[in-house]
Design an enzyme around this catalytic site. Structure first.
Site, mmCIF file in Angstrom:
data_model
loop_
_atom_site.group_PDB
_atom_site.id
_atom_site.type_symbol
_atom_site.label_atom_id
_atom_site.label_comp_id
_atom_site.label_asym_id
_atom_site.label_seq_id
_atom_site.Cartn_x
_atom_site.Cartn_y
_atom_site.Cartn_z
ATOM 1 C CE LYS A 280 52.456 35.210 -43.827
ATOM 2 N NZ LYS A 280 51.407 36.220 -43.814
ATOM 3 C CD GLN B 125 50.711 39.868 -44.094
ATOM 4 O OE1 GLN B 125 51.157 38.820 -44.547
ATOM 5 N NE2 GLN B 125 50.368 39.995 -42.826
ATOM 6 C CG ASP C 194 45.727 33.902 -44.335
ATOM 7 O OD1 ASP C 194 46.475 33.253 -43.575
ATOM 8 O OD2 ASP C 194 45.867 35.110 -44.565
#
Ligand code: NDP
Length: 297
Positions: free
Chosen positions: A57, A101, A124
């Site tokens: 990422k 995460q 997200d």
């Protein structure tokens, strides 16, 4: 007569071209609006898969010309410590997107952390407000893997209006949001799960199958309607006869490809789309926060 073989939907190539368009959009945002989109990623602990994701990422964010920050905490970090970092990032105007995460260690309540992220920075798309906005058809940041699935389905089928879609899986991160997106595209959507009766028969009705189950090669060619489009979200590592491991999807690729009209491979299908869609969300979030019109991506 030659044996039928479905068209391969190349997610790797699609994601590369999307990242290129994002890079060009970022160049324009910098030049015309002095705006550099920025993504901050929070990683707790040393889960090897999470470390790989976070590294990729960061790398792809920088390659697209955006700012990237990584906050790494020890596996023993407390919930308060993680919430304090999220709070600091919420208040940092240079940070347009925040990603924590998952999975998080047991002592940390993941829902609480996710719902502490400002919904406008929740790239997200997991915040309950963004899930609610999606379900009610309001503009929102939408979870990355589901967006990637729909982009690939549209790439293969064109307009999805009226398409009979079957989603196998009802998780909050894939099944439910992908079903909501397909509904927005005017598909007729059926959502299946572990209690669905006669799943093969339901799948055989579908012009579009989205498999998000987490069971290696469960969906076989005899479940697929001839000519259907198959999007395989599954990422499963299985042992081979030679004692090695390899990645397979939730769909038995060879048998499904002999029947389907188009199909995503694993790896190289949905997987590469996820980070590209994360970058796309970061650009959208930055534009919304700066009051600048978001580019078509
Ligand atoms: P979950 O385990 O959260 O959900 C799985 C879903 O599949 C559940 O709704 C479950 O039903 C359903 N299910 C399980 N077994 C069966 C069965 N035998 N028949 C019918 N339905 C079944 O998984 P995720 O949604 O998080 O992930 C799904 C897959 O996608 C995994 O392989 C994962 O690795 C992959 N993935 C890939 C991503 C990417 O490409 N970047 C990102 C995220 C996930 P029930 O609700 O009844 O239990």
């Amino acid at each position: 007569m030659s044996e039928h073989q479905a068209n391969l939907i190349d997610g790797k190539a699609y994601a590369a071209s999307l990242r290129e368009r994002i890079g060009a959009a970022v160049t324009t945002l910098k030049a015309e609006h002095n705006l550099t989109p920025g993504l901050a990623v929070v990683l707790v602990g040393e889960d090897p898969a999470s470390q790989v994701y976070v590294r990729n990422k960061g790398k792809q964010t920088l390659e697209a010309g955006m700012n990237s920050w990584e906050h790494k905490l020890d596996v023993s970090a407390t919930e308060e410590e993680v919430l304090a970092i999220v709070d600091q990032l919420n208040n940092d105007p240079a940070v347009h997107g925040i990603l924590v995460q998952l999975p998080l260690p047991d002592q940390i309540d993941a829902d609480k952390v996710i719902n502490t992220i400002s919904p406008d920075k929740d790239v997200d798309g997991f915040h309950v407000i963004n899930a609610g906005r999606l379900a009610t058809g309001q503009s929102s940041l939408v979870a990355c893997t589901p967006v990637g699935c729909v982009l690939l389905a549209k790439h293969a089928l064109g307009d999805l209006s009226g398409v009979e879609a079957v989603v196998v899986g009802r998780s909050n991160i894939v099944g439910k949001p992908v079903a909501q997106l397909l509904l927005q595209e005017n598909c007729t959507v059926t959502i299946c799960h572990s209690r669905t009766k006669d799943l093969p028969e339901v799948c055989r009705r579908a012009d579009l199958v989205i498999a998000a189950v987490g069971r290696p090669e469960m969906i076989t060619g005899d479940w697929i309607k001839p000519g259907a489009c198959v999007i395989d979200v599954g990422i499963n590592r299985i042992e081979t006869d030679e004692g090695k491991t390899r990645l397979v999807g939730d769909v038995a690729f060879a048998s499904a490809a002999a029947v389907a009209g188009s199909i995503t491979p694993v790896p190289g299908g949905v997987g590469p789309m996820t980070i590209a869609c994360l970058l796309r969300n970061t650009v959208k979030a930055a534009c919304a926060q700066a009051g600048v019109a978001s580019p078509e991506l």
